[in-house]
Design a protein around this motif. Structure first.
Motif, PDB file in Angstrom:
ATOM      1  N   ILE A 121      40.230 -53.470  97.954  1.00 29.65           N
ATOM      2  CA  ILE A 121      40.411 -54.033  99.288  1.00 29.65           C
ATOM      3  C   ILE A 121      39.366 -53.476 100.250  1.00 29.65           C
ATOM      4  O   ILE A 121      38.778 -54.216 101.052  1.00 29.65           O
ATOM      5  CB  ILE A 121      41.846 -53.764  99.807  1.00 29.65           C
ATOM      6  N   VAL A 122      39.122 -52.171 100.182  1.00 27.45           N
ATOM      7  CA  VAL A 122      38.103 -51.555 101.052  1.00 27.45           C
ATOM      8  C   VAL A 122      36.732 -52.156 100.754  1.00 27.45           C
ATOM      9  O   VAL A 122      35.978 -52.509 101.672  1.00 27.45           O
ATOM     10  CB  VAL A 122      38.107 -50.017 100.874  1.00 27.45           C
ATOM     11  N   LEU A 123      36.393 -52.296  99.479  1.00 27.27           N
ATOM     12  CA  LEU A 123      35.111 -52.887  99.117  1.00 27.27           C
ATOM     13  C   LEU A 123      35.047 -54.366  99.485  1.00 27.27           C
ATOM     14  O   LEU A 123      33.981 -54.869  99.837  1.00 27.27           O
ATOM     15  CB  LEU A 123      34.845 -52.691  97.631  1.00 27.27           C
ATOM     16  N   PHE A 124      36.165 -55.065  99.425  1.00 26.57           N
ATOM     17  CA  PHE A 124      36.204 -56.455  99.871  1.00 26.57           C
ATOM     18  C   PHE A 124      35.851 -56.554 101.346  1.00 26.57           C
ATOM     19  O   PHE A 124      35.014 -57.369 101.749  1.00 26.57           O
ATOM     20  CB  PHE A 124      37.588 -57.057  99.614  1.00 26.57           C
ATOM     21  N   VAL A 125      36.472 -55.724 102.170  1.00 28.39           N
ATOM     22  CA  VAL A 125      36.215 -55.756 103.615  1.00 28.39           C
ATOM     23  C   VAL A 125      34.758 -55.381 103.900  1.00 28.39           C
ATOM     24  O   VAL A 125      34.076 -56.047 104.691  1.00 28.39           O
ATOM     25  CB  VAL A 125      37.194 -54.828 104.367  1.00 28.39           C
ATOM     26  N   LEU A 126      34.264 -54.328 103.259  1.00 31.78           N
ATOM     27  CA  LEU A 126      32.878 -53.917 103.476  1.00 31.78           C
ATOM     28  C   LEU A 126      31.887 -54.983 103.024  1.00 31.78           C
ATOM     29  O   LEU A 126      30.897 -55.259 103.714  1.00 31.78           O
ATOM     30  CB  LEU A 126      32.599 -52.595 102.760  1.00 31.78           C
ATOM     31  N   THR A 127      32.132 -55.596 101.885  1.00 31.27           N
ATOM     32  CA  THR A 127      31.247 -56.646 101.389  1.00 31.27           C
ATOM     33  C   THR A 127      31.287 -57.870 102.298  1.00 31.27           C
ATOM     34  O   THR A 127      30.252 -58.462 102.593  1.00 31.27           O
ATOM     35  CB  THR A 127      31.645 -57.053  99.952  1.00 31.27           C
ATOM     36  N   LEU A 150      25.572 -62.934  93.812  1.00 33.13           N
ATOM     37  CA  LEU A 150      26.191 -61.608  93.874  1.00 33.13           C
ATOM     38  C   LEU A 150      27.175 -61.464  95.024  1.00 33.13           C
ATOM     39  O   LEU A 150      28.332 -61.088  94.817  1.00 33.13           O
ATOM     40  CB  LEU A 150      25.111 -60.522  93.953  1.00 33.13           C
ATOM     41  N   MET A 151      26.765 -61.748  96.246  1.00 29.72           N
ATOM     42  CA  MET A 151      27.628 -61.478  97.403  1.00 29.72           C
ATOM     43  C   MET A 151      28.891 -62.333  97.390  1.00 29.72           C
ATOM     44  O   MET A 151      29.983 -61.833  97.619  1.00 29.72           O
ATOM     45  CB  MET A 151      26.851 -61.695  98.710  1.00 29.72           C
ATOM     46  N   SER A 152      28.734 -63.607  97.112  1.00 26.53           N
ATOM     47  CA  SER A 152      29.894 -64.491  97.081  1.00 26.53           C
ATOM     48  C   SER A 152      30.858 -64.085  95.968  1.00 26.53           C
ATOM     49  O   SER A 152      32.081 -64.057  96.170  1.00 26.53           O
ATOM     50  CB  SER A 152      29.443 -65.933  96.900  1.00 26.53           C
ATOM     51  N   SER A 153      30.305 -63.765  94.812  1.00 25.99           N
ATOM     52  CA  SER A 153      31.156 -63.350  93.700  1.00 25.99           C
ATOM     53  C   SER A 153      31.859 -62.034  93.995  1.00 25.99           C
ATOM     54  O   SER A 153      33.026 -61.862  93.648  1.00 25.99           O
ATOM     55  CB  SER A 153      30.326 -63.205  92.425  1.00 25.99           C
ATOM     56  N   LEU A 154      31.140 -61.098  94.620  1.00 27.56           N
ATOM     57  CA  LEU A 154      31.766 -59.815  94.969  1.00 27.56           C
ATOM     58  C   LEU A 154      32.917 -60.007  95.938  1.00 27.56           C
ATOM     59  O   LEU A 154      33.986 -59.410  95.761  1.00 27.56           O
ATOM     60  CB  LEU A 154      30.735 -58.858  95.576  1.00 27.56           C
TER      61      LEU A 154
END
Length: 101
Positions: free
Chosen positions: A86-92, A24-28
């Motif tokens: 992009i925001v979710l990328f940075v947060l993840t 999950l985390m890597s794919s996200l």
């Protein structure tokens, strides 16, 4: 505002695809980054950021106001669609790098 909503809907689709993938985390991280960066690159293409300045100057004087307005509108829409990703990328990424590791 609809563009941000479309970006959030796209983020939900990305989350669903990542959940089905397994890791999950890597794919996200990869999918949020890919979608966000893709939208930003497309927005830059519509604005003419990657063309020669001389060509851009000629386009400025030969394009109609309607065409320029339409390109700007598409660029803003794509940027707003990519922004939640992009925001979710940075947060993840921060969640994975700082908290989980």
């Amino acid at each position: 505002m609809r563009a941000v909503g479309a970006g959030l809907l796209l983020s939900i689709c990305v989350f669903t695809i990542a959940a089905l993938n397994g890791d999950l985390m890597s794919s996200l991280i990869h999918l949020f980054g890919l979608v966000g960066l893709g939208c930003i690159i497309l927005a830059a293409l519509f604005m003419g950021a990657f063309i020669d300045p001389d060509t851009r100057r000629v386009d400025h004087f030969t394009d109609t106001e309607e065409t320029a307005s339409q390109r700007t509108r598409w660029s803003k829409t794509l940027l707003l669609v990519g922004l939640p990703n992009i925001v979710l990328f940075v947060l993840t990424y921060l969640l994975d790098a700082v908290i989980l590791n």
